[in-house]
Design an enzyme around this catalytic site. Structure first.
Site, PDB file in Angstrom:
ATOM      1  N   HIS A  54      -2.996  -8.277  -6.361  1.00 44.51           N
ATOM      2  CA  HIS A  54      -3.399  -6.916  -5.987  1.00 44.51           C
ATOM      3  C   HIS A  54      -4.803  -6.946  -5.390  1.00 44.51           C
ATOM      4  CE1 HIS A  54      -4.527  -2.681  -6.333  1.00 44.51           C
ATOM      5  NE2 HIS A  54      -3.234  -2.423  -6.377  1.00 44.51           N
ATOM      6  N   GLU A  72       0.475  -3.298   0.717  1.00 40.38           N
ATOM      7  CA  GLU A  72      -0.426  -2.250   0.261  1.00 40.38           C
ATOM      8  C   GLU A  72      -1.721  -2.324   1.069  1.00 40.38           C
ATOM      9  OE1 GLU A  72       0.437  -1.067  -4.196  1.00 40.38           O
ATOM     10  OE2 GLU A  72      -0.694  -2.922  -4.084  1.00 40.38           O
ATOM     11  N   GLY A  79      -5.502   4.002  -3.962  1.00 39.44           N
ATOM     12  CA  GLY A  79      -6.555   4.637  -4.748  1.00 39.44           C
ATOM     13  C   GLY A  79      -6.642   6.133  -4.537  1.00 39.44           C
ATOM     14  N   SER A  94      -0.632   5.180  -1.656  1.00 38.78           N
ATOM     15  CA  SER A  94      -0.587   6.650  -1.672  1.00 38.78           C
ATOM     16  C   SER A  94       0.819   7.187  -1.422  1.00 38.78           C
ATOM     17  CB  SER A  94      -1.582   7.227  -0.656  1.00 38.78           C
ATOM     18  OG  SER A  94      -2.910   6.857  -0.984  1.00 38.78           O
TER      19      SER A  94
END
Length: 255
Positions: A98, A171, A177, A214
């Site tokens: 990640h 991502e 975030g 998102s």
């Protein structure tokens, strides 16, 4: 449009006590009769709840994972979790690479590759996160970065391990975030096409590529209908079980 073999799941990051995790697991188990066979569901709790969540969901088809692991089976790695330990918890998936771990904890393409090979060795499905930063996108380097990350993730797979199940999650760092801006469906699909092609060249098999960044109830249907998007990796929009079930229902209706 009809799609199947999709993966739709969520990772909770550093959120949820054990009690909170079990509320989610109970809600998901209670809704199991409404599952859609075309969608593989998965949840990735923090380490402290993973075993209990797995046990609660054992009678369902939901896969449960961990958010990270070391590449060694055991040793002097204080604070780390090994693939042997994850297998001992009967987990299915492990999230690797990640962007938060790359940025804050020194993860590299090499360490992600070592972890990928270790996960496969122990029967875990690695969910490998890749994505470009805003600066890399604006410099026109996104595709180069993604190609490097995919090839790095698979660098230590040999022999039969190259045919083992693996997942990729695109991502874009600028899309995740609280302040993330979702990628447009067209932009995401173009990146997914590239990622899928690079992965298939590297391994000789098709690798599912999920989109994360998102994802929410407003964009999940448009995203899942893109031809090269094989699933959704959801953040805070799915941290409440009702939110997760809502997105699952929207995806099922769309496909």
């Amino acid at each position: 449009m009809s799609k199947s073999g999709l993966w739709v799941g969520t990772s909770w990051k550093m959120n949820k006590t054990l009690a909170e995790a079990m509320v989610f697991a109970d809600g998901l188990a209670a809704a199991d009769d409404a599952r859609d066979q075309r969608i593989q569901r998965f949840v990735i709790p923090p380490f402290t709840a993973a075993r209990q969540v797995k046990e609660r969901l054992k009678a369902t088809s939901v896969k449960v994972g961990a958010q990270n692991m070391h590449w060694d089976d055991a040793g002097a790695w204080t604070g780390e979790i090994s693939p042997v330990m994850l297998s001992d918890c009967d987990l299915d998936i492990v999230e690797l690479g990640h962007s938060e771990r790359r940025e804050h904890f020194g993860e590299t393409d090499r360490t992600v590759g070592l972890k990928t090979a270790a996960a496969v060795k122990h029967g875990l499905v690695p969910l490998i996160c890749i994505g470009e930063t805003l600066a890399q996108r604006e410099a026109g380097e996104a595709d180069t970065v993604l190609k490097r990350q995919v090839e790095g993730a698979f660098a230590f797979l040999e022999g039969a391990a190259r045919k083992a199940p693996v997942l990729l999650a695109y991502e874009p760092v600028w899309a995740i975030g609280v302040n993330g801006i979702p990628a447009t469906a067209d932009y995401a699909d173009a990146r997914h096409r590239l990622i899928g092609e690079v992965a298939e060249r590297a391994l000789g098999v098709k690798v599912p590529v999920l989109y994360g960044g998102s994802v929410n109830p407003q964009n999940c249907e448009e995203l899942i209908l893109q031809p090269h998007i094989d699933g959704l990796f959801i953040g805070r929009s799915a941290w409440d079980v009702g939110g997760y079930l809502d997105i699952l229902q929207r995806v099922a209706r769309a496909i």
